[in-house]
Design a protein around this motif. Structure first.
Motif, PDB file in Angstrom:
ATOM      1  N   MET A 158       0.833  -1.187   0.000  1.00  0.00           N
ATOM      2  CA  MET A 158       0.000   0.000   0.000  1.00  0.00           C
ATOM      3  C   MET A 158       0.876   1.250   0.000  1.00  0.00           C
ATOM      4  O   MET A 158       1.987   1.252   0.542  1.00  0.00           O
ATOM      5  N   ALA A 159       0.360   2.319  -0.599  1.00  0.00           N
ATOM      6  CA  ALA A 159       1.033   3.609  -0.503  1.00  0.00           C
ATOM      7  C   ALA A 159       1.100   4.037   0.959  1.00  0.00           C
ATOM      8  O   ALA A 159       0.252   3.648   1.773  1.00  0.00           O
ATOM      9  N   GLY A 161       0.486   5.706   4.320  1.00  0.00           N
ATOM     10  CA  GLY A 161      -0.751   6.304   4.797  1.00  0.00           C
ATOM     11  C   GLY A 161      -0.936   6.011   6.265  1.00  0.00           C
ATOM     12  O   GLY A 161       0.029   5.703   6.983  1.00  0.00           O
ATOM     13  N   TYR A 163      -2.906   3.455   8.714  1.00  0.00           N
ATOM     14  CA  TYR A 163      -3.605   2.169   8.689  1.00  0.00           C
ATOM     15  C   TYR A 163      -3.767   1.630  10.108  1.00  0.00           C
ATOM     16  O   TYR A 163      -2.865   1.723  10.932  1.00  0.00           O
ATOM     17  N   GLN A 346      -8.778   1.843   7.595  1.00  0.00           N
ATOM     18  CA  GLN A 346      -8.368   3.240   7.690  1.00  0.00           C
ATOM     19  C   GLN A 346      -9.502   3.999   8.368  1.00  0.00           C
ATOM     20  O   GLN A 346     -10.597   4.114   7.827  1.00  0.00           O
ATOM     21  N   PRO A 354      -8.590  -2.505  -0.685  1.00  0.00           N
ATOM     22  CA  PRO A 354      -7.661  -1.402  -0.931  1.00  0.00           C
ATOM     23  C   PRO A 354      -7.955  -0.724  -2.263  1.00  0.00           C
ATOM     24  O   PRO A 354      -8.211  -1.406  -3.267  1.00  0.00           O
ATOM     25  N   ASP A 357      -5.661   2.427  -6.953  1.00  0.00           N
ATOM     26  CA  ASP A 357      -4.624   3.418  -7.241  1.00  0.00           C
ATOM     27  C   ASP A 357      -3.659   3.617  -6.078  1.00  0.00           C
ATOM     28  O   ASP A 357      -2.694   4.371  -6.197  1.00  0.00           O
ATOM     29  N   SER A 358      -3.910   2.950  -4.942  1.00  0.00           N
ATOM     30  CA  SER A 358      -2.988   3.022  -3.803  1.00  0.00           C
ATOM     31  C   SER A 358      -2.153   1.758  -3.654  1.00  0.00           C
ATOM     32  O   SER A 358      -1.371   1.643  -2.715  1.00  0.00           O
ATOM     33  N   ASN A 360       0.724  -0.827  -4.875  1.00  0.00           N
ATOM     34  CA  ASN A 360       1.964  -0.883  -5.650  1.00  0.00           C
ATOM     35  C   ASN A 360       2.504  -2.304  -5.649  1.00  0.00           C
ATOM     36  O   ASN A 360       2.505  -2.976  -4.604  1.00  0.00           O
TER      37      ASN A 360
END
Length: 622
Positions: A158-159, A161, A163, A346, A354, A357-358, A360
């Motif tokens: 995940m980007a 952030g 969590y 979150q 998820p 776009d977040s 990877n």
């Protein structure tokens, strides 16, 4: 460094023997004495001891006197027997797909008596190996190359952030074991230098065997002076009496055989700020890491990761070992290893999928190890069906509108797919009529496949219903609603062609795609979607067209477009079944313009899985 370690080992060996009366007697080194003291601290008095079939011994220890409370940070704590509550979305999972099983772990003899918990009995030799593991492997999480010991990684990350939890079901595998390798698949949450890792591991160097074992690791300073694996140091508080850390998985997934996976959840209790481990298909609390252990994780995790990891330090070999099942992701379910139902927490909303776009994807050596992220539940399916409401959408050049069912299998670059539904496409058909269409491909439409009957492949058998035909009875807002019910399936075990049928006043067999077309969908498909799609490439406008009826799902029946009574076939012997809400995920690329609704009741279809979708479009490119 390797020469230095050998030199030290020889030095200690030389000074740890004395001659007495012509005989040598062994004198324990300072290191050995400290290890023995540490082992005595870890191995608490047992009310009962349980030996497994693999000769592992678990001691049933007073829950209030377990090793965790030897940590000075935890000595004044009261054991929390359960979290104060569970996040939304952490609940019973849908039944495992045909050919897979969610594995249940437990020690023999009914587990430990009430008031006690199972703690793995530790030997001096094992603790020594564990300390070596942490110094050489856990602490130095560096990429490997042909000349340097280190790790190979294939992970979904995940980007960065905020969590409060992560979960997934991890497929279980037996990987080849050597003294110079360890293999892991795990869920990982971290905050700066604080880590929590949970999953399975094959580590012959520590355990002396090649068993696949349940493990956890934690640290508060990147394994510099704190943390360890399982209960080899004070930290993790065990509360479950039947499922200890270090227990091995007796059954593992096999290629083209039964797939076994194990659900793992890590989340922060918002009342106590402790981090809990929940595992197994029955949502079982195993234990927790008290917030006092962590300078950063006591607040929030900033990093979440799911993946496969292997360590290699064999200087005699430049060959990288296998990861997972040893097969690439594009080979699909039943062959490749997987994480399914990955979710995050979150804020106060509970577990959610998820955002794409977040997410990877990372692999240090993609020629050897890969990963693929998909929203679909990994499984084998043999059929899909659903009723699509029919609509007339404004027709313009450079735009197309579709509502369709998609079944697919294989990797993204070699996607095998069948699509069926209705389309408005002025560029393709020369008018704005709402028409039945089919698509197919075996390489994601790069070189193969086509629409309707414009290339060889699809075989038409019905004399009156065919791709390209026009639907004349269309739904109107606040007026009559019309739909058409499509079915895609394999008929039976002897006929593995993919058949297209329709259900209504009469059942019609429209046509089929021969099995030979699809190298990755010969026996089943793995991904399934129902939804609406619009395409716009008009260079003169940035305004996107409407989808469906042009109304949002929340406007309900008579206004919004819908899919009704969607079903899938998990087992050809059992036929079609209603879709479970737990195995459905939702996706929209721009909720300001288009949305998809939750399960809803439709007139005459109460209890079925129905949903509304669509929207007015507009400026969706902002």
């Amino acid at each position: 460094m390797r020469l230095l370690l050998v030199g030290l080992a020889l030095f200690f060996l030389a000074v740890s023997h004395e001659v007495e009366g012509g005989r040598r007697r062994s004198v324990p080194s300072k290191e050995d004495l400290e290890l023995e003291r540490e082992v005595r601290r870890l191995n608490k008095p047992a009310v009962k001891s349980i030996k497994t079939t693999n000769n592992d011994i678990f001691d049933c220890v007073d829950i209030n006197k377990q090793p965790a409370f030897d940590n000075p940070l935890l000595q004044n704590l009261t054991v929390q027997l359960a979290p104060s509550g569970l996040p939304k979305g952490l609940g019973p999972k849908p039944p495992p797909p045909s050919g897979s099983q969610a594995w249940t772990l437990s020690i023999p003899d009914g587990g430990c008596p009430p008031g006690t918990v199972p703690i793995e009995r530790t030997t001096t030799s094992q603790l020594k190996k564990m300390k070596s593991f942490f110094q050489t492997q856990a602490k130095n999480f560096l990429p490997a190359d042909d000349a340097t010991p280190g790790y190979h990684v294939a992970a979904t990350r995940m980007a960065l952030g905020s969590y409060l939890g992560a979960q997934a079901s991890v497929s279980i595998h037996q990987e080849p074991a050597t003294d110079h390798q360890n293999h892991r698949a795990m869920v990982w949450v971290s905050g700066d230098t604080d880590y929590i890792q949970v999953g399975w591991m094959v580590n012959k160097g520590v355990y002396g065997d090649g068993k696949t074992r349940f493990f956890t690791m934690w640290t508060a300073d990147n394994f510099d002076t704190t943390g360890c694996m399982n209960t080899y140091c004070p930290g993790f508080v065990q509360v479950n009496s039947k499922i200890p850390l270090s227990i091995n998985f007796d059954q593992v997934s096999t290629v083209n055989g039964t797939q076994y996976d194990y659900p793992i959840t890590i989340f922060q209790d918002q009342s106590t700020l402790d981090w809990w481990l929940i595992a197994g298909p029955n949502i079982t609390a195993i234990g927790y890491w008290p917030k006092e252990l962590f300078p950063f994780l006591k607040m929030v995790a900033i990093h979440v990761e799911w993946g496969g990891y292997l360590y290699k330090d064999d200087a005699t070999s430049t060959t990288a070992p296998q990861m997972g099942s040893g097969l690439f992701p594009e080979q699909g379910y039943g062959k490749a290893a997987y994480f399914k139902q990955i979710q995050i927490v979150q804020g106060e909303g509970g577990f959610v999928d998820p955002p794409a776009d977040s997410v990877n994807l990372f692999s240090d050596r993609p020629q050897c190890y890969k990963q693929v992220f998909t929203r679909q539940y990994p499984s084998k399916y043999y059929g899909a069906q659903g009723g699509l409401s029919l609509h007339s959408e404004p027709a313009a050049n450079h735009q197309s509108h579709r509502a369709m069912i998609t079944v697919s299998g294989g990797s993204p670059d070699k996607l095998n797919a069948i699509q069926v539904g209705w389309m408005v496409n002025k560029d393709a058909y020369g008018d704005g009529a709402t028409r039945m269409f089919v698509f197919w491909t075996v390489d994601n439409f790069v070189n193969t496949g086509c629409r309707d009957l414009f290339c060889p492949g699809y075989v038409q058998v019905d004399s009156s219903v065919a791709p390209g035909m026009t639907f004349y009875n269309l739904s109107t807002v606040d007026g009559p609603q019309f739909d058409y019910y499509f079915v895609i399936l394999q008929m039976n075990a002897t006929d593995e062609n993919w058949w297209l049928m329709s259900l209504g006043d009469e059942t019609r067999t429209i046509g089929y795609w021969p099995q030979a077309l699809f190298p990755d969908m010969k026996e089943s498909f793995t991904n399934l979607e129902w939804g609406g799609y619009v395409f716009n490439d008009d260079p003169k406008t940035t305004t996107s067209p409407q989808m469906g009826s042009g109304h949002f799902p929340e406007e309900g029946y008579g206004k919004a477009a819908y899919f009704r009574d969607i079903k899938l076939m998990r087992d050809p012997q059992e036929g079609f079944a209603i879709v479970s809400t737990e195995e459905v995920s939702f996706f929209t690329d721009n909720p300001d313009c288009y949305r998809v609704g939750d399960k809803a009741d439709l007139p005459g279809w109460s209890g079925a899985y129905n949903f509304y979708y669509g929207g007015p479009g507009g400026n969706c490119n902002r």
